[in-house]
Design a protein around this motif. Structure first.
Motif, PDB file in Angstrom:
ATOM      1  N   THR A 213      63.055  48.525  -1.629  1.00 16.12           N
ATOM      2  CA  THR A 213      62.105  48.833  -2.701  1.00 16.12           C
ATOM      3  C   THR A 213      62.324  47.913  -3.897  1.00 16.12           C
ATOM      4  N   ARG A 214      63.578  47.662  -4.219  1.00 14.76           N
ATOM      5  CA  ARG A 214      63.899  46.763  -5.333  1.00 14.76           C
ATOM      6  C   ARG A 214      63.481  45.329  -5.004  1.00 14.76           C
ATOM      7  N   ASP A 217      59.696  44.890  -5.194  1.00  9.28           N
ATOM      8  CA  ASP A 217      59.103  45.374  -6.436  1.00  9.28           C
ATOM      9  C   ASP A 217      57.899  44.495  -6.822  1.00  9.28           C
TER      10      ASP A 217
END
Length: 296
Positions: A213-214, A217
């Motif tokens: 997810t990071r 982003d």
């Protein structure tokens, strides 16, 4: 345990008391010094008790080296390499592929109901190292931390996975309705919460899903991709123990846990995971019906 000395029994109790206590300290607080002290006591007792061989000690040393290499101010290339090595080592530890960890078996081929396959359970020294390493190093692994959303997401993830996974298992005659409270229930539940659900969620949801997810982003479907990839990898983890069908069940459950993590963080996904396992264990055949059994 028959044949154990008083000293051996004392080391056994000290080892697992310290490790079990280290989980909530590591997971729910920021008191790293206390968590590390408990881990030193727990794994030190395991070493004295003869439960850690040379390969296990080498793996622990590698984890310590990776903890140094994975954080700034080390160069980005070094940190990426450290992450790659950790993923390989972490999977090996979760799947018990690193020799030298002599995990005690505490449930011996027990049938919880007459029509069920026998079940054995170990207290694992290797697998929890993955979660301890992650939670002590990366704060972001915990994900969102809002009490209300944690409860809503955790309960929602549990209900979703219970309906889909247990409903499918009943339809396929893999399990049937069999409420029970076995003698070893307390030990199963304690182990499943602290050394199974917590560890697997820290790695698959906190680290893999949270990390992707990071990395993604700003991508339109970044969060969805992270949930799906982590769920598929979680499903594949079940291949050695149950074959293709369990991969599917694991992946579907992983989607539910991933949604719980997305909205409620690590505690929500652990809650969903543990609640599903408890529902399966206490209310249905565990782990599954013997082949050819036609229970009603």
């Amino acid at each position: 345990m028959p044949g154990r000395s008083l000293r051996g029994d004392s080391m056994f109790v000290l080892c697992w008391a310290a490790i079990f206590l280290a989980v909530p300290v590591t997971w729910l607080t920021e008191r790293r010094a206390i968590a590390v002290a408990l881990l030193v006591i727990g794994y030190g007792a395991a070493l004295v008790d003869g439960r850690l061989g040379a390969a296990a000690l080498a793996a622990i040393v590698v984890l310590l080296a990776l903890a140094y290499a994975v954080l700034p101010p080390r160069p980005p290339a070094v940190r990426r390499a450290a992450h790659a090595v950790f993923i390989v080592l972490g999977v090996a530890l979760i799947l018990h592929g690193v020799p030298g960890f002599h995990n005690p078996r505490v449930i011996h081929a027990e049938r919880f109901t007459p029509d069920a396959l026998p079940f054995s359970m170990y207290l694992n020294l290797d697998k929890p190292l993955v979660a301890f390493w992650l939670l002590l190093i990366f704060r972001w692994v915990r994900g969102p931390q809002n009490v209300t959303m944690t409860l809503v997401a955790g309960i929602g993830g549990w209900l979703l996975t219970a309906v889909v996974c247990l409903g499918a298992a009943v339809a396929l005659r893999l399990v049937v309705w069999e409420p029970k409270w076995p003698t070893d229930a307390w030990l199963f539940l304690l182990n499943n919460l602290l050394l199974v659900s917590f560890v697997e969620e820290a790695f698959f949801r906190g680290y893999l899903q949270g990390g992707m997810t990071r990395l993604l982003d700003g991508h339109r479907f970044g969060k969805t991709i992270a949930i799906v990839v982590a769920a598929v990898l979680f499903g594949l983890m079940h291949l050695p123990g149950g074959g293709g069908l369990w991969v599917v069940f694991g992946a579907v459950a992983g989607l539910g846990y991933g949604l719980a993590y997305r909205f409620g963080g690590l505690t929500a996904s652990v809650l969903a995971h543990f609640a599903l396992n408890v529902t399966h264990f206490l209310l249905f055949t565990y782990p599954m019906l013997q082949p050819g059994t036609h229970a009603v």
